[in-house]
Design a protein around this motif. Structure first.
Motif, mmCIF file in Angstrom:
data_model
loop_
_atom_site.group_PDB
_atom_site.id
_atom_site.type_symbol
_atom_site.label_atom_id
_atom_site.label_comp_id
_atom_site.label_asym_id
_atom_site.label_seq_id
_atom_site.Cartn_x
_atom_site.Cartn_y
_atom_site.Cartn_z
ATOM 1 N N UNK A 10 -41.094 37.057 -41.977
ATOM 2 C CA UNK A 10 -40.801 36.249 -43.904
ATOM 3 C C UNK A 10 -41.840 35.470 -44.239
ATOM 4 N N UNK A 11 -41.687 34.189 -43.606
ATOM 5 C CA UNK A 11 -42.807 32.586 -43.798
ATOM 6 C C UNK A 11 -43.639 32.958 -43.479
ATOM 7 N N UNK A 12 -43.973 34.160 -42.272
ATOM 8 C CA UNK A 12 -45.792 33.965 -41.895
ATOM 9 C C UNK A 12 -46.305 35.101 -42.730
ATOM 10 N N UNK A 13 -45.457 35.456 -43.385
ATOM 11 C CA UNK A 13 -45.545 36.890 -45.017
ATOM 12 C C UNK A 13 -46.277 36.630 -46.083
ATOM 13 N N UNK A 14 -45.119 35.737 -46.074
ATOM 14 C CA UNK A 14 -45.246 34.737 -47.988
ATOM 15 C C UNK A 14 -47.290 33.696 -47.352
ATOM 16 N N UNK A 15 -47.092 33.516 -46.462
ATOM 17 C CA UNK A 15 -47.960 32.367 -46.138
ATOM 18 C C UNK A 15 -49.712 32.967 -46.218
ATOM 19 N N UNK A 16 -49.674 34.399 -45.198
ATOM 20 C CA UNK A 16 -51.006 35.476 -45.490
ATOM 21 C C UNK A 16 -50.906 36.225 -47.381
ATOM 22 N N UNK A 17 -49.950 36.508 -47.815
ATOM 23 C CA UNK A 17 -49.834 36.316 -49.284
ATOM 24 C C UNK A 17 -50.566 34.828 -50.003
ATOM 25 N N UNK A 18 -50.324 34.119 -49.793
ATOM 26 C CA UNK A 18 -51.148 32.946 -50.460
ATOM 27 C C UNK A 18 -52.112 32.440 -50.128
ATOM 28 N N UNK A 37 -48.548 44.896 -41.879
ATOM 29 C CA UNK A 37 -47.941 45.182 -40.309
ATOM 30 C C UNK A 37 -46.835 43.492 -40.454
ATOM 31 N N UNK A 38 -47.004 42.529 -41.101
ATOM 32 C CA UNK A 38 -46.086 41.514 -41.105
ATOM 33 C C UNK A 38 -44.611 42.309 -41.640
ATOM 34 N N UNK A 39 -44.291 42.885 -42.504
ATOM 35 C CA UNK A 39 -43.636 43.407 -43.439
ATOM 36 C C UNK A 39 -42.625 44.582 -42.873
ATOM 37 N N UNK A 40 -43.852 45.531 -42.119
ATOM 38 C CA UNK A 40 -43.037 46.153 -41.460
ATOM 39 C C UNK A 40 -42.225 45.633 -40.470
ATOM 40 N N UNK A 102 -48.726 53.810 -43.865
ATOM 41 C CA UNK A 102 -47.267 54.425 -43.461
ATOM 42 C C UNK A 102 -46.310 53.573 -43.730
ATOM 43 N N UNK A 103 -47.048 52.018 -43.162
ATOM 44 C CA UNK A 103 -46.235 51.153 -42.358
ATOM 45 C C UNK A 103 -45.746 50.269 -43.912
ATOM 46 N N UNK A 104 -46.904 50.444 -45.270
ATOM 47 C CA UNK A 104 -46.415 50.329 -46.062
ATOM 48 C C UNK A 104 -44.740 50.476 -47.161
ATOM 49 N N UNK A 105 -44.588 52.072 -46.656
ATOM 50 C CA UNK A 105 -43.928 52.799 -46.944
ATOM 51 C C UNK A 105 -42.549 51.729 -46.984
ATOM 52 N N UNK A 106 -42.426 51.525 -45.426
ATOM 53 C CA UNK A 106 -41.320 51.408 -44.495
ATOM 54 C C UNK A 106 -41.160 49.780 -45.418
ATOM 55 N N UNK A 107 -42.374 48.882 -45.067
ATOM 56 C CA UNK A 107 -42.014 47.338 -45.588
ATOM 57 C C UNK A 107 -41.039 47.708 -46.533
ATOM 58 N N UNK A 108 -40.945 48.091 -48.186
ATOM 59 C CA UNK A 108 -40.875 48.009 -48.658
ATOM 60 C C UNK A 108 -39.451 48.873 -49.273
ATOM 61 N N UNK A 109 -39.260 50.130 -48.382
ATOM 62 C CA UNK A 109 -38.078 50.594 -48.688
ATOM 63 C C UNK A 109 -36.963 49.940 -48.354
ATOM 64 N N UNK A 110 -37.286 49.407 -47.646
ATOM 65 C CA UNK A 110 -36.275 48.915 -46.918
ATOM 66 C C UNK A 110 -35.340 47.496 -48.253
ATOM 67 N N UNK A 111 -36.672 46.837 -48.195
ATOM 68 C CA UNK A 111 -35.457 45.309 -49.361
ATOM 69 C C UNK A 111 -34.609 46.206 -50.687
ATOM 70 N N UNK A 205 -34.625 38.007 -50.383
ATOM 71 C CA UNK A 205 -35.661 37.059 -50.161
ATOM 72 C C UNK A 205 -37.198 37.531 -50.044
ATOM 73 N N UNK A 206 -37.235 38.779 -49.506
ATOM 74 C CA UNK A 206 -39.057 38.936 -49.290
ATOM 75 C C UNK A 206 -38.435 40.114 -50.853
ATOM 76 N N UNK A 207 -37.686 40.470 -51.216
ATOM 77 C CA UNK A 207 -37.667 41.394 -52.523
ATOM 78 C C UNK A 207 -38.066 40.774 -53.622
ATOM 79 N N UNK A 208 -37.447 39.607 -53.790
ATOM 80 C CA UNK A 208 -37.464 38.691 -55.190
ATOM 81 C C UNK A 208 -38.601 38.172 -54.724
ATOM 82 N N UNK A 209 -38.761 37.439 -53.658
ATOM 83 C CA UNK A 209 -40.680 37.412 -53.766
ATOM 84 C C UNK A 209 -41.786 37.772 -53.523
ATOM 85 N N UNK A 210 -41.716 39.147 -53.417
ATOM 86 C CA UNK A 210 -42.109 40.149 -53.830
ATOM 87 C C UNK A 210 -43.123 40.143 -55.272
#
Length: 249
Positions: A10-18, A37-40, A102-111, A205-210
Motif C-alpha cells: 500500500x505504501x509503494x502504491x500511494x507513493x507511485x500515485x503521488x 500491478x502494485x494494487x493487484x 484485467x489486473x485493475x478489476x482485481x485491484x479494486x474488486x477486493x476492497x 485504507x486502500x479503498x478510502x485512499x483511492x
C-alpha cells in the motif's frame, strides 16, 4: 512479518500515485502500469494471507480472468461498454486488451467487497453495495485514462455533463458487469470470504485512499473537475458510510 506485506505494498502504491501528476508521457504511462500491478499484488496477497488459498484463487478467477474476458468481448463487439479501442501505451496486448487491464478489476474488486462486508449483512445487499462501489470508481478511471489517450470510444455520446469522450452506456455496462462479478465471487469464494477480518485495515485504507486521492487529483491536478464531482458523489455514497461505520468502532 506477513502482516507487513499489505502495508508495504500500500505504501509503494500511494507513493507511485503521488508521483503520477508530477510526470507525463511515457513516464506517466509506466507509473499507471506500476500502480495497477502494485494494487493487484496488494489485493491478491491480502486475500491469500487473511482468507486462504480458496478465496485468493476465486478472486483471480472471477475478477482477473473474467475481467479479461469481458474486456476482450467489449473490444471485439462493443458489448457491454460500447465500442472502444486501447492504444499501445499500456504495454503488450492480447485480443486487443492490454494485459494490465484485467489486473485493475482485481485491484479494486477486493476492497469494494471488503467495504461491503462492513456496510451490509445479507449476501444480496453485499453484492449490490460492492458492485455499485466498483462501478462508481469508473467515474474516476475512465475520464482520467481517456484524457491520457490510453483508450478511446468510437461513439462517445451521450455522455455525462462535463465528462466528454465516454458514453453513459459504458457506466451502465460497468454496473451490470460489476454486479455479476460480485455475485459470482460471493457464490464461489466460500464462507471465509464473507466474514470481516481484523486484518482488513490496509485494504479498507486502500479503498478510502483511492476515493480521496481521486477526488483531489481530478479537481486540482488533472483538470477534470466534472469527474471529481460525479465520482465524489457516487463513489462517496459507498465510501462515506464506511468512514462513519469505522469511526464509530
Amino acid at each position: 512479518m506477513t502482516r507487513a506485506i499489505p502495508w508495504a505494498l500500500l505504501g509503494a502504491l500511494i507513493l507511485t500515485q503521488i508521483c503520477y501528476p508530477l510526470t507525463g508521457g511515457g513516464a506517466r504511462a509506466a507509473l499507471t502500469v506500476l500502480t495497477v500491478v502494485l494494487g493487484y499484488l496488494l489485493s491478491v496477497s491480502h486475500a491469500l494471507l487473511t482468507r486462504g488459498v480458496r478465496t485468493a484463487v476465486t478472486l483471480i478467477a472471477t475478477t482477473t480472468l473474467c475481467g479479461f474476458a469481458v474486456e476482450a468481448l467489449g473490444v471485439a463487439t462493443g458489448f457491454p461498454f460500447g465500442t472502444y479501442d486501447y492504444s499501445g501505451r499500456l504495454g503488450p496486448k492480447l485480443l486487443g486488451v492490454p494485459l494490465v487491464i484485467p489486473l485493475a478489476w482485481t485491484w479494486m474488486a477486493w476492497p469494494a467487497w471488503l467495504a461491503a462486508l462492513r456496510l451490509a449483512r445479507s449476501r444480496v445487499a453485499r453484492i449490490a453495495v460492492a458492485g455499485a462501489g466498483l462501478a462508481a470508481w469508473d467515474l474516476f478511471l475512465d475520464p482520467q485514462m481517456v484524457a491520457e489517450g490510453y483508450w478511446t470510444w468510437r461513439s462517445p455520446t451521450p455522455a455525462l455533463p462535463g465528462v466528454p469522450g465516454i458514453p453513459i452506456g459504458n457506466y451502465l455496462g460497468w454496473l451490470g458487469f460489476a454486479l455479476l462479478l460480485m455475485a459470482v465471487f460471493a457464490a464461489a469464494a466460500g464462507p471465509r470470504a464473507a466474514v470481516a477480518a481484523d486484518r482488513d485495515a490496509p485494504i479498507l485504507a486502500l479503498w478510502i485512499w483511492t476515493y480521496a486521492s481521486c477526488v483531489l487529483a481530478h479537481a486540482v491536478f488533472l483538470g477534470l473537475p466534472a469527474s471529481a464531482l460525479w465520482g465524489g458523489v457516487l463513489m462517496g455514497a459507498v465510501v462515506l458510510p464506511l468512514l462513519v461505520r469505522l469511526s464509530r468502532r
